[in-house]
Design a protein around this motif. Structure first.
Motif, PDB file in Angstrom:
ATOM      1  N   ASP A 265       0.873  -1.771  -0.123  1.00 41.45           N
ATOM      2  CA  ASP A 265       0.335  -0.201  -0.238  1.00 41.45           C
ATOM      3  C   ASP A 265       1.382   1.342  -0.658  1.00 41.45           C
ATOM      4  OD1 ASP A 265      -2.426  -1.735   0.071  1.00 41.45           O
ATOM      5  OD2 ASP A 265      -2.525  -1.136   1.664  1.00 41.45           O
ATOM      6  N   LEU A 266       2.351   1.005   0.825  1.00 40.44           N
ATOM      7  CA  LEU A 266       2.649   2.329   0.550  1.00 40.44           C
ATOM      8  C   LEU A 266       3.306   3.127  -0.615  1.00 40.44           C
ATOM      9  CD1 LEU A 266       4.447   4.727   2.016  1.00 40.44           C
ATOM     10  CD2 LEU A 266       5.770   3.236   3.479  1.00 40.44           C
ATOM     11  N   LEU A 267       4.314   1.718  -1.354  1.00 40.96           N
ATOM     12  CA  LEU A 267       4.536   1.923  -2.027  1.00 40.96           C
ATOM     13  C   LEU A 267       4.212   2.154  -3.865  1.00 40.96           C
ATOM     14  CD1 LEU A 267       7.152   1.423  -4.655  1.00 40.96           C
ATOM     15  CD2 LEU A 267       6.413  -1.359  -5.167  1.00 40.96           C
ATOM     16  N   ASP A 268       2.950   1.666  -3.149  1.00 44.08           N
ATOM     17  CA  ASP A 268       1.507   2.152  -4.326  1.00 44.08           C
ATOM     18  C   ASP A 268       1.353   3.799  -4.280  1.00 44.08           C
ATOM     19  OD1 ASP A 268      -0.613   2.183  -6.368  1.00 44.08           O
ATOM     20  OD2 ASP A 268      -2.222   2.051  -4.863  1.00 44.08           O
ATOM     21  N   ALA A 269       1.306   4.170  -3.223  1.00 42.90           N
ATOM     22  CA  ALA A 269       0.757   5.658  -2.857  1.00 42.90           C
ATOM     23  C   ALA A 269       2.311   6.755  -3.087  1.00 42.90           C
ATOM     24  CB  ALA A 269       1.208   6.013  -1.091  1.00 42.90           C
ATOM     25  N   GLU A 270       3.346   6.118  -2.882  1.00 44.36           N
ATOM     26  CA  GLU A 270       4.604   6.165  -3.168  1.00 44.36           C
ATOM     27  C   GLU A 270       5.124   6.472  -4.768  1.00 44.36           C
ATOM     28  OE1 GLU A 270       7.828   5.915   0.284  1.00 44.36           O
ATOM     29  OE2 GLU A 270       7.361   4.506  -1.458  1.00 44.36           O
ATOM     30  N   ILE A 271       4.129   5.547  -5.679  1.00 40.37           N
ATOM     31  CA  ILE A 271       4.155   5.677  -6.612  1.00 40.37           C
ATOM     32  C   ILE A 271       2.852   7.011  -7.926  1.00 40.37           C
ATOM     33  CG2 ILE A 271       3.043   4.278  -9.499  1.00 40.37           C
ATOM     34  CD1 ILE A 271       3.899   1.627  -7.511  1.00 40.37           C
ATOM     35  N   THR A 272       2.195   7.169  -6.710  1.00 37.77           N
ATOM     36  CA  THR A 272       1.335   7.876  -7.380  1.00 37.77           C
ATOM     37  C   THR A 272       1.656   8.835  -6.678  1.00 37.77           C
ATOM     38  OG1 THR A 272      -0.758   6.398  -6.014  1.00 37.77           O
ATOM     39  CG2 THR A 272      -1.424   9.088  -6.877  1.00 37.77           C
ATOM     40  N   LEU A 273       2.138   9.363  -5.850  1.00 37.93           N
ATOM     41  CA  LEU A 273       3.227  10.829  -5.821  1.00 37.93           C
ATOM     42  C   LEU A 273       4.524  11.012  -7.161  1.00 37.93           C
ATOM     43  CD1 LEU A 273       4.254  10.471  -1.970  1.00 37.93           C
ATOM     44  CD2 LEU A 273       2.483  11.949  -2.866  1.00 37.93           C
ATOM     45  N   LEU A 274       4.645  10.170  -7.724  1.00 34.84           N
ATOM     46  CA  LEU A 274       5.281   9.997  -8.658  1.00 34.84           C
ATOM     47  C   LEU A 274       4.496  10.673  -9.661  1.00 34.84           C
ATOM     48  CD1 LEU A 274       7.805   7.038  -8.520  1.00 34.84           C
ATOM     49  CD2 LEU A 274       8.435   9.825  -8.061  1.00 34.84           C
ATOM     50  N   TYR A 275       3.632  10.053 -10.121  1.00 32.61           N
ATOM     51  CA  TYR A 275       2.339  10.071 -11.302  1.00 32.61           C
ATOM     52  C   TYR A 275       2.157  11.154 -10.748  1.00 32.61           C
ATOM     53  CZ  TYR A 275       3.298   5.829 -13.051  1.00 32.61           C
ATOM     54  OH  TYR A 275       3.756   4.841 -13.908  1.00 32.61           O
ATOM     55  N   ALA A 276       1.882  11.804 -10.006  1.00 31.47           N
ATOM     56  CA  ALA A 276       1.127  13.233  -9.851  1.00 31.47           C
ATOM     57  C   ALA A 276       2.629  14.563 -10.381  1.00 31.47           C
ATOM     58  CB  ALA A 276       1.340  13.265  -8.272  1.00 31.47           C
ATOM     59  N   GLU A 277       3.378  14.326  -9.878  1.00 29.82           N
ATOM     60  CA  GLU A 277       4.466  15.587 -10.391  1.00 29.82           C
ATOM     61  C   GLU A 277       4.740  15.765 -11.795  1.00 29.82           C
ATOM     62  OE1 GLU A 277       6.576  17.152  -9.185  1.00 29.82           O
ATOM     63  OE2 GLU A 277       6.325  15.959  -6.719  1.00 29.82           O
ATOM     64  N   ASP A 278       3.741  14.381 -13.122  1.00 26.74           N
ATOM     65  CA  ASP A 278       3.805  15.025 -13.647  1.00 26.74           C
ATOM     66  C   ASP A 278       2.001  15.720 -14.282  1.00 26.74           C
ATOM     67  OD1 ASP A 278       6.564  13.952 -14.626  1.00 26.74           O
ATOM     68  OD2 ASP A 278       5.353  11.537 -15.175  1.00 26.74           O
ATOM     69  N   HIS A 279       1.486  15.726 -13.116  1.00 28.19           N
ATOM     70  CA  HIS A 279      -0.052  16.294 -13.778  1.00 28.19           C
ATOM     71  C   HIS A 279      -0.022  17.525 -12.412  1.00 28.19           C
ATOM     72  CE1 HIS A 279       0.582  12.361 -15.399  1.00 28.19           C
ATOM     73  NE2 HIS A 279      -0.745  12.599 -15.866  1.00 28.19           N
ATOM     74  N   GLY A 280       0.514  18.573 -12.065  1.00 28.90           N
ATOM     75  CA  GLY A 280       1.007  19.622 -11.759  1.00 28.90           C
ATOM     76  C   GLY A 280       0.788  19.245  -9.765  1.00 28.90           C
ATOM     77  N   GLY A 281       1.523  17.967  -9.306  1.00 28.38           N
ATOM     78  CA  GLY A 281       2.112  18.125  -8.094  1.00 28.38           C
ATOM     79  C   GLY A 281       0.723  16.963  -7.423  1.00 28.38           C
ATOM     80  N   PRO A 282       1.435  16.962  -6.475  1.00 27.61           N
ATOM     81  CA  PRO A 282       0.701  15.337  -5.365  1.00 27.61           C
ATOM     82  C   PRO A 282      -0.500  16.750  -4.821  1.00 27.61           C
ATOM     83  CG  PRO A 282       3.062  15.962  -4.822  1.00 27.61           C
ATOM     84  CD  PRO A 282       3.693  16.034  -6.247  1.00 27.61           C
ATOM     85  N   THR A 283      -1.200  16.082  -4.312  1.00 27.36           N
ATOM     86  CA  THR A 283      -2.564  16.907  -3.584  1.00 27.36           C
ATOM     87  C   THR A 283      -2.510  16.261  -1.793  1.00 27.36           C
ATOM     88  OG1 THR A 283      -3.850  15.295  -3.912  1.00 27.36           O
ATOM     89  CG2 THR A 283      -4.030  16.611  -5.499  1.00 27.36           C
ATOM     90  N   GLU A 284      -3.188  17.342  -1.390  1.00 29.22           N
ATOM     91  CA  GLU A 284      -3.054  16.866   0.087  1.00 29.22           C
ATOM     92  C   GLU A 284      -3.596  15.791   0.332  1.00 29.22           C
ATOM     93  OE1 GLU A 284      -2.655  17.248   3.874  1.00 29.22           O
ATOM     94  OE2 GLU A 284      -1.694  18.590   2.341  1.00 29.22           O
ATOM     95  N   LEU A 285      -4.651  15.188  -0.273  1.00 28.19           N
ATOM     96  CA  LEU A 285      -4.954  13.553  -0.514  1.00 28.19           C
ATOM     97  C   LEU A 285      -4.122  12.970  -0.564  1.00 28.19           C
ATOM     98  CD1 LEU A 285      -7.099  12.074   0.057  1.00 28.19           C
ATOM     99  CD2 LEU A 285      -8.401  12.148  -2.263  1.00 28.19           C
ATOM    100  N   ASP A 286      -2.749  12.862  -1.938  1.00 30.79           N
ATOM    101  CA  ASP A 286      -1.670  12.083  -1.706  1.00 30.79           C
ATOM    102  C   ASP A 286      -0.950  11.743  -0.932  1.00 30.79           C
ATOM    103  OD1 ASP A 286      -2.894  11.619  -4.210  1.00 30.79           O
ATOM    104  OD2 ASP A 286      -1.705  13.237  -5.362  1.00 30.79           O
ATOM    105  N   TRP A 287      -0.648  12.897  -0.511  1.00 33.85           N
ATOM    106  CA  TRP A 287       0.230  13.045   1.116  1.00 33.85           C
ATOM    107  C   TRP A 287      -0.521  12.103   2.053  1.00 33.85           C
ATOM    108  CZ3 TRP A 287       5.430  13.394   0.001  1.00 33.85           C
ATOM    109  CH2 TRP A 287       5.231  14.640  -0.867  1.00 33.85           C
ATOM    110  N   ARG A 288      -1.350  12.709   2.241  1.00 32.33           N
ATOM    111  CA  ARG A 288      -2.256  12.540   3.354  1.00 32.33           C
ATOM    112  C   ARG A 288      -2.103  10.459   3.317  1.00 32.33           C
ATOM    113  NH1 ARG A 288      -8.358  13.991   4.142  1.00 32.33           N
ATOM    114  NH2 ARG A 288      -7.199  15.741   4.348  1.00 32.33           N
ATOM    115  N   ARG A 289      -2.564   9.875   2.252  1.00 36.23           N
ATOM    116  CA  ARG A 289      -2.894   9.151   1.984  1.00 36.23           C
ATOM    117  C   ARG A 289      -1.056   8.409   1.845  1.00 36.23           C
ATOM    118  NH1 ARG A 289      -2.930   6.116  -4.268  1.00 36.23           N
ATOM    119  NH2 ARG A 289      -3.207   3.662  -3.569  1.00 36.23           N
ATOM    120  N   VAL A 290       0.302   8.638   1.753  1.00 41.22           N
ATOM    121  CA  VAL A 290       0.846   8.484   1.861  1.00 41.22           C
ATOM    122  C   VAL A 290       1.971   8.394   3.734  1.00 41.22           C
ATOM    123  CG1 VAL A 290       3.786   8.804   1.775  1.00 41.22           C
ATOM    124  CG2 VAL A 290       2.420   8.939  -0.178  1.00 41.22           C
ATOM    125  N   ARG A 291       1.376   9.334   4.049  1.00 43.05           N
ATOM    126  CA  ARG A 291       1.561   9.203   5.900  1.00 43.05           C
ATOM    127  C   ARG A 291       0.681   8.105   6.639  1.00 43.05           C
ATOM    128  NH1 ARG A 291       0.389  14.865   5.107  1.00 43.05           N
ATOM    129  NH2 ARG A 291      -1.647  15.255   5.510  1.00 43.05           N
TER     130      ARG A 291
END
Length: 81
Positions: free
Chosen positions: A32-58
């Protein structure tokens, strides 16, 4: 050489499967952590991670910590706090 081949093709023992089963909550939390981190990487190409993305990682990091603590306590009762 024949003995080495037997090790490669041997099925997991009951003890192997039990060990995997005992560690599965930690494995799932790490995935689950790996999946959340991958989502952050993809978000960089689409305007950056959202607060929800960071919350998911935490939350995923917290799940890994809890699962690791529970796995350690279950496998080594002398280290349980």
């Amino acid at each position: 050489m024949r003995n080495r081949l037997a090790l490669i093709t041997a099925e997991p023992t009951a003890a192997d499967l039990a060990a995997i089963d005992a560690e599965w909550p930690l494995i799932a939390a790490e995935l689950d952590l790996l999946d959340a981190e991958i989502t952050l990487l993809y978000a960089e190409d689409h305007g950056g991670p959202t607060e929800l993305d960071w919350r998911r990682v935490r939350r995923a990091e917290a799940r890994v910590t809890r699962a690791a603590t529970e796995t350690t306590a279950r496998n080594d009762p002398h280290r349980a706090a």
